[in-house]
Design an enzyme around this catalytic site. Sequence first.
Site: not given
Length: 463
Positions: A174-175
Amino acid sequence: PYAVVKRSVTPEVRERALAVRVPGVLADPVDRRTYPNGAVAGSVVGFMGGDGEPLEGLELSQDAVMSGTEGTRTFEVGADGIRIPNAEYEETPAVDGADLRLTLDKDAQWFAQEQMGALAAQHQAEWANAVVMDARTGDVLAMADSTTADPAEPDATDARFRTPTTLTTPYEPGSTGKALTLAAALDAGVVEPEDAFTVPNRMDFHGQTISDAGRHPTFDMTAAGIFARSYNTGTVQIAERLTDQQRYDAMRAFGIGQPIPLGLPAPATSVLVPPSAWDGRQRLVTAFGQGYTQTTLHTAQMYQALANGGMLMPARLIDAAVDADGAERRWEDGRTPRRVVSEDTAAEMLRMMETVITQGTSKAAAIPGYRVGGKSSTAEAAGQTGRYDGYNYGFTAVAPLDDPRFVVSVSLHRPTAGGSSKVAAEAAARIMEHMLRQANVPATGADPHDYRVFVDDPQERPW
């Protein structure tokens, strides 16, 4: 053939059993391992089987190093079985095995395990884990799981937690992966931290629609602001200034798609296919941490490089083997430090990570008196069917930014009771504060050196 009636009996029980004089009943002495630290780093240490054979962890992978060499005595005996004096006699003394000195800090390991256990229990997650690294050396100071085996009683723990999930359980990050995109773009000179971008909530790229996690107005933002607020649409705009090959090469340079060997039975694993295999959507989502997998150890090592002026120091768990005579042999696995981005790029990334804390998604990770940088993540997580039906939440912290000492990366996997990147950030902050206090790192109270989030004022705006 024989059958074991009972293992690990006391001398008293042995004597009573033999006193019965049942034909064929024998008692053999065996060595028994003791583990004074119990479950602290239990999945790292590993354990032995009832027959003294190593089964997991360092007990298995480093058995040849830690095992000694048996000695021998050769001499002549008479018919009465007594040694004949002055007859030929040869003796080869036994050689003790070596000890392993690890990079783990026992207090940090215990504290991180306690935090991960509480985090997973509170949010009813499959697991939570954390890696703490020395930002300067790459030494792994803690490698903690929410559930870990006590080497003295391994059967009491589910088999999947008898090995460290920080190595054995890769996931889409993810981020936290956005740091790779930003670092690559900065290092290639195709973007500056305060370059302006128009950032809508949804945006089409080559027939593919990319959306942000929550609806928001269209903003005119800086690149640093895109990173701080973790907007996918802005991140892909930055990624589009690079070729797919440039991004892939940068990810590989940071260790993504490559194993990380620590001297355990299996390395930490990561999967990243080459850009020639990316489809129209994968080439976009890899910009914000989807479409490839890595472990929490990979994430920590990635941020270690940014914290260390762009120099990646390969993660280390075994510091040295110490022979019985005290001689030390430094552990070497052939990996060498390497520069992954310039010092200027690394410094810009730390400022952008500080902006995440001061104005972005992760104000919960602030530690009073210290300058802290970091990045949160929320990633879709696949279940046993292979479908995305849960989330992995994470946060990676670096502190103090004046002179980075530690990297802490936390992951919370598939919680079912209120998990979020915020609670991961809070857990990472607690571990980081513990590390700073334990190392007597002074709180300077220095002002942040962050970037503007929006092109124009005001800088405080709704999400």
